[in-house]
Design a protein around this motif. Structure first.
Motif, PDB file in Angstrom:
ATOM      1  N   PHE A   6      51.678  85.055   9.448  1.00 52.44           N
ATOM      2  CA  PHE A   6      51.437  86.383   8.900  1.00 52.44           C
ATOM      3  C   PHE A   6      49.962  86.553   8.580  1.00 52.44           C
ATOM      4  CE2 PHE A   6      55.833  85.259   8.059  1.00 52.44           C
ATOM      5  CZ  PHE A   6      56.495  86.366   8.578  1.00 52.44           C
ATOM      6  N   TYR A   7      49.530  87.798   8.416  1.00 50.87           N
ATOM      7  CA  TYR A   7      48.097  88.035   8.187  1.00 50.87           C
ATOM      8  C   TYR A   7      47.625  87.455   6.870  1.00 50.87           C
ATOM      9  CZ  TYR A   7      48.560  91.724   4.657  1.00 50.87           C
ATOM     10  OH  TYR A   7      48.817  92.411   3.501  1.00 50.87           O
ATOM     11  N   GLY A   8      48.529  87.307   5.893  1.00 50.38           N
ATOM     12  CA  GLY A   8      48.153  86.757   4.604  1.00 50.38           C
ATOM     13  C   GLY A   8      49.317  86.032   3.961  1.00 50.38           C
ATOM     14  N   VAL A 190      48.784  88.285  -1.502  1.00 50.35           N
ATOM     15  CA  VAL A 190      47.868  88.029  -0.384  1.00 50.35           C
ATOM     16  C   VAL A 190      46.396  88.124  -0.785  1.00 50.35           C
ATOM     17  CG1 VAL A 190      49.515  88.776   1.371  1.00 50.35           C
ATOM     18  CG2 VAL A 190      47.925  90.445   0.380  1.00 50.35           C
ATOM     19  N   LYS A 191      46.108  88.400  -2.058  1.00 50.37           N
ATOM     20  CA  LYS A 191      44.720  88.560  -2.492  1.00 50.37           C
ATOM     21  C   LYS A 191      44.055  87.201  -2.741  1.00 50.37           C
ATOM     22  CE  LYS A 191      44.750  93.091  -2.483  1.00 50.37           C
ATOM     23  NZ  LYS A 191      46.136  93.493  -2.357  1.00 50.37           N
ATOM     24  N   SER A 192      42.813  87.221  -3.204  1.00 51.88           N
ATOM     25  CA  SER A 192      42.042  85.988  -3.391  1.00 51.88           C
ATOM     26  C   SER A 192      42.774  84.994  -4.273  1.00 51.88           C
ATOM     27  CB  SER A 192      40.680  86.308  -4.004  1.00 51.88           C
ATOM     28  OG  SER A 192      39.910  87.145  -3.169  1.00 51.88           O
ATOM     29  N   ILE A 193      43.343  85.465  -5.374  1.00 52.58           N
ATOM     30  CA  ILE A 193      44.271  84.686  -6.191  1.00 52.58           C
ATOM     31  C   ILE A 193      45.453  85.571  -6.507  1.00 52.58           C
ATOM     32  CG2 ILE A 193      42.424  83.288  -7.215  1.00 52.58           C
ATOM     33  CD1 ILE A 193      42.850  84.924  -9.827  1.00 52.58           C
ATOM     34  N   THR A 194      46.547  84.970  -6.943  1.00 51.32           N
ATOM     35  CA  THR A 194      47.730  85.771  -7.243  1.00 51.32           C
ATOM     36  C   THR A 194      48.276  85.461  -8.625  1.00 51.32           C
ATOM     37  OG1 THR A 194      49.908  86.490  -6.470  1.00 51.32           O
ATOM     38  CG2 THR A 194      49.389  84.158  -6.212  1.00 51.32           C
ATOM     39  N   SER A 195      48.836  86.478  -9.253  1.00 50.82           N
ATOM     40  CA  SER A 195      49.654  86.289 -10.457  1.00 50.82           C
ATOM     41  C   SER A 195      51.060  86.813 -10.167  1.00 50.82           C
ATOM     42  CB  SER A 195      49.029  87.013 -11.653  1.00 50.82           C
ATOM     43  OG  SER A 195      48.939  88.400 -11.422  1.00 50.82           O
ATOM     44  N   THR A 290      24.776  91.972   4.204  1.00 47.10           N
ATOM     45  CA  THR A 290      23.338  91.696   4.287  1.00 47.10           C
ATOM     46  C   THR A 290      22.756  91.277   2.947  1.00 47.10           C
ATOM     47  OG1 THR A 290      22.887  94.045   3.911  1.00 47.10           O
ATOM     48  CG2 THR A 290      23.000  93.299   6.199  1.00 47.10           C
ATOM     49  N   ARG A 291      23.412  91.655   1.844  1.00 47.46           N
ATOM     50  CA  ARG A 291      22.895  91.304   0.521  1.00 47.46           C
ATOM     51  C   ARG A 291      23.996  90.721  -0.356  1.00 47.46           C
ATOM     52  NH1 ARG A 291      19.336  96.043  -1.922  1.00 47.46           N
ATOM     53  NH2 ARG A 291      21.030  97.374  -1.202  1.00 47.46           N
ATOM     54  N   GLY A 292      24.718  89.769   0.184  1.00 45.62           N
ATOM     55  CA  GLY A 292      25.792  89.158  -0.580  1.00 45.62           C
ATOM     56  C   GLY A 292      26.690  88.339   0.311  1.00 45.62           C
ATOM     57  N   SER A 293      27.908  88.127  -0.132  1.00 46.69           N
ATOM     58  CA  SER A 293      28.874  87.349   0.644  1.00 46.69           C
ATOM     59  C   SER A 293      30.250  87.975   0.511  1.00 46.69           C
ATOM     60  CB  SER A 293      28.916  85.902   0.145  1.00 46.69           C
ATOM     61  OG  SER A 293      29.384  85.852  -1.198  1.00 46.69           O
ATOM     62  N   SER A 294      31.076  87.800   1.525  1.00 49.49           N
ATOM     63  CA  SER A 294      32.431  88.330   1.520  1.00 49.49           C
ATOM     64  C   SER A 294      33.416  87.230   1.160  1.00 49.49           C
ATOM     65  CB  SER A 294      32.791  88.892   2.899  1.00 49.49           C
ATOM     66  OG  SER A 294      34.157  89.280   2.936  1.00 49.49           O
ATOM     67  N   ALA A 295      34.423  87.587   0.369  1.00 52.78           N
ATOM     68  CA  ALA A 295      35.503  86.656   0.045  1.00 52.78           C
ATOM     69  C   ALA A 295      36.526  86.567   1.179  1.00 52.78           C
ATOM     70  CB  ALA A 295      36.203  87.081  -1.235  1.00 52.78           C
ATOM     71  N   PHE A 296      36.374  87.391   2.200  1.00 52.88           N
ATOM     72  CA  PHE A 296      37.249  87.398   3.380  1.00 52.88           C
ATOM     73  C   PHE A 296      38.730  87.448   2.990  1.00 52.88           C
ATOM     74  CE2 PHE A 296      33.414  86.032   5.613  1.00 52.88           C
ATOM     75  CZ  PHE A 296      33.499  86.831   6.740  1.00 52.88           C
ATOM     76  N   HIS A 297      39.075  88.493   2.256  1.00 53.35           N
ATOM     77  CA  HIS A 297      40.492  88.774   2.064  1.00 53.35           C
ATOM     78  C   HIS A 297      41.159  88.970   3.419  1.00 53.35           C
ATOM     79  CE1 HIS A 297      44.201  90.723   1.024  1.00 53.35           C
ATOM     80  NE2 HIS A 297      43.804  91.905   1.451  1.00 53.35           N
ATOM     81  N   TYR A 351      37.178 103.313  13.515  1.00 50.34           N
ATOM     82  CA  TYR A 351      37.705 102.101  12.879  1.00 50.34           C
ATOM     83  C   TYR A 351      39.216 102.017  13.076  1.00 50.34           C
ATOM     84  CZ  TYR A 351      39.070  98.850   9.185  1.00 50.34           C
ATOM     85  OH  TYR A 351      39.631  97.794   8.506  1.00 50.34           O
ATOM     86  N   PHE A 352      39.905 103.097  12.783  1.00 51.05           N
ATOM     87  CA  PHE A 352      41.365 103.144  12.837  1.00 51.05           C
ATOM     88  C   PHE A 352      41.898 102.810  14.226  1.00 51.05           C
ATOM     89  CE2 PHE A 352      44.813 106.349  13.824  1.00 51.05           C
ATOM     90  CZ  PHE A 352      45.869 105.562  13.381  1.00 51.05           C
ATOM     91  N   SER A 353      41.204 103.215  15.254  1.00 53.96           N
ATOM     92  CA  SER A 353      41.723 103.057  16.617  1.00 53.96           C
ATOM     93  C   SER A 353      41.437 101.693  17.227  1.00 53.96           C
ATOM     94  CB  SER A 353      41.139 104.152  17.519  1.00 53.96           C
ATOM     95  OG  SER A 353      39.733 104.022  17.609  1.00 53.96           O
ATOM     96  N   THR A 354      40.648 100.855  16.539  1.00 51.54           N
ATOM     97  CA  THR A 354      40.243  99.581  17.151  1.00 51.54           C
ATOM     98  C   THR A 354      40.454  98.352  16.271  1.00 51.54           C
ATOM     99  OG1 THR A 354      37.963  99.919  16.387  1.00 51.54           O
ATOM    100  CG2 THR A 354      38.495 100.693  18.611  1.00 51.54           C
ATOM    101  N   ALA A 355      40.620  98.512  14.955  1.00 54.16           N
ATOM    102  CA  ALA A 355      40.652  97.366  14.033  1.00 54.16           C
ATOM    103  C   ALA A 355      42.007  96.668  14.033  1.00 54.16           C
ATOM    104  CB  ALA A 355      40.310  97.834  12.626  1.00 54.16           C
ATOM    105  N   LEU A 356      41.968  95.377  13.750  1.00 58.96           N
ATOM    106  CA  LEU A 356      43.181  94.576  13.591  1.00 58.96           C
ATOM    107  C   LEU A 356      42.846  93.389  12.698  1.00 58.96           C
ATOM    108  CD1 LEU A 356      46.049  94.947  14.745  1.00 58.96           C
ATOM    109  CD2 LEU A 356      45.486  93.218  16.462  1.00 58.96           C
ATOM    110  N   SER A 357      43.705  93.129  11.710  1.00 61.60           N
ATOM    111  CA  SER A 357      43.515  91.988  10.807  1.00 61.60           C
ATOM    112  C   SER A 357      44.299  90.795  11.340  1.00 61.60           C
ATOM    113  CB  SER A 357      43.996  92.333   9.403  1.00 61.60           C
ATOM    114  OG  SER A 357      43.292  93.426   8.873  1.00 61.60           O
ATOM    115  N   LEU A 358      43.595  89.690  11.581  1.00 60.01           N
ATOM    116  CA  LEU A 358      44.210  88.474  12.100  1.00 60.01           C
ATOM    117  C   LEU A 358      44.682  87.583  10.955  1.00 60.01           C
ATOM    118  CD1 LEU A 358      41.669  87.543  14.929  1.00 60.01           C
ATOM    119  CD2 LEU A 358      43.513  89.231  14.955  1.00 60.01           C
TER     120      LEU A 358
END
Length: 380
Positions: A6-8, A190-195, A290-297, A351-358
């Motif tokens: 699953f994606y997450g 599915v988030k960075s941490i879960t409760s 460009t000015r930070g980092s992603s947590a890649f949810h 975006y809507f017509s091309t994006a997919l979350s792996l």
């Protein structure tokens, strides 16, 4: 058949289970010490001044709008690409929602569109009460640019950081509220941490923090009273119409245990995302910060418009369950903006017509990731 991917997916270890069991055996299942401990730990982690835990991320967004005085006659601007809760939070208050276009290769709010829309709104004396900023998939938006546009006009900024716990922007954690009035988090599985379910509202404004805490618990105050009459400790006052959005100690215990693993979770997500990009270099990927980092949810890749859905279905047949995050909110039947208005949002439509979350989660093994990679290579 191979196991489904699953994606997450959440990661739950024995110490998470033990934390919940310990609380289950304690004197408090709700309104006990664990909620305050969770609030303090997360507040410290992201270096915000105040934190209020609540029942879920949607409740956090609703509390943010309420505390800022959003209501009937107000307008709130929301990026077109997000989960519907980013818009619903304003609608719950009686306000109206207007959508902003996004960047086609990030899904994040388009600062240029915001600037142009603000100029038109200023001419018409119809400025929004607030702007909701969504860090799509954990990718930080250009908060400094957004604040430079909104703050001089007195427009409140809400960071919807449901995807972004563990992300950074200009050497600060998302959640520090450096360029916003309020930041909200979600602790869905599915988030960075879960409760299990849960949310948090963060701010550096003491008045907003007190308002959020009161609204989160029925509008009741047990400390700041409207009368000088002395009553015993049982006394409390309902001072306004609030909600039962409290988080239980059971949920807080899990969240607190998970928070200890946040840095490891984010590191694993970043490593897996990098591995995808190297192995599938022929694909276009969500823009890097460009000015930070992603947590890649999420790991968002872009496929040819005429083949995206075909690839999605072919992967699903192999037990690889990807997802689209998200269809533009304005396309939802509830909003009914009409298909002729879709052209106003070229970035969101692209975006809507091309994006997919792996598939991307801390427990994703290299073997399972290779299975995804090889399946995609064959399809493209």
């Amino acid at each position: 058949m191979s196991k489904p991917l699953f994606y997450g997916k959440q990661h739950i270890s024995q110490n998470d289970v033990d934390a919940v069991l310990d609380t289950l055996k304690s004197d408090f299942l709700t309104q006990g010490p664990k909620v305050k401990q969770f609030e303090e730990a997360l507040r410290t982690k992201v270096t915000a001044d105040y934190a209020v835990a609540c029942s879920n991320g949607t409740a956090a967004l609703h509390l943010a709008c309420l505390s800022l005085g959003v209501g009937v006659g107000d307008e709130v601007w929301v990026p077109a690409i997000s989960f519907v809760a980013s818009a619903n939070c304003a609608l719950y208050t009686g306000a109206t929602v207007s959508f902003l276009d996004v960047e086609p290769l990030s899904g994040n709010l388009c600062v240029d569109d915001l600037s142009k829309k603000l100029a038109r709104a200023a001419e018409q004396n119809r400025l929004p009460k607030a702007v909701v900023v969504v860090h799509m998939a954990g990718l930080p938006c250009d908060m400094q640019a957004i604040a430079n546009l909104c703050r001089p006009l007195g427009i409140a900024i809400i960071e919807d950081a449901a995807h972004a716990l563990g992300s950074t922007y200009i050497n600060q954690a998302i959640g520090a509220c450096q360029y916003s009035d309020i930041t909200t988090f979600s602790f869905h599985p599915v988030k960075s941490i879960t409760s299990a379910e849960g949310g948090m509202v963060l701010t550096n404004n003491p008045e907003l923090a007190q308002k959020i805490r009161t609204l989160c618990s029925h509008g009741i105050s047990k400390t700041n009273f409207t009368t000088d009459t002395q009553y015993p400790s049982w006394y409390y006052e309902q001072q306004e119409l609030g909600y039962n959005y409290r988080l239980s100690d059971l949920h807080a215990a899990l969240g607190l245990s998970q928070l200890d693993k946040l840095d490891d979770f984010v590191h694993q997500r970043q490593a897996l995302a990098s591995r995808y990009k190297q192995a599938l270099a022929e694909l276009t990927w969500q823009t890097s910060p460009t000015r930070g980092s992603s947590a890649f949810h999420l790991a968002i890749a872009f496929f040819p418009k005429d083949r995206r859905d075909q690839i999605y279905l072919a992967l699903k047949e192999q037990g690889i369950h990807c997802q689209l995050h998200y269809m533009p909110i304005y396309r939802q039947p509830y909003h009914d903006v009409g298909a002729t208005n879709y052209v106003r949002f070229p970035g969101a439509e692209a975006y809507f017509s091309t994006a997919l979350s792996l598939p991307l989660f801390p427990d994703l093994t290299h073997n399972d990731q290779d299975r995804v990679i090889e399946a995609i290579k064959e399809l493209i």
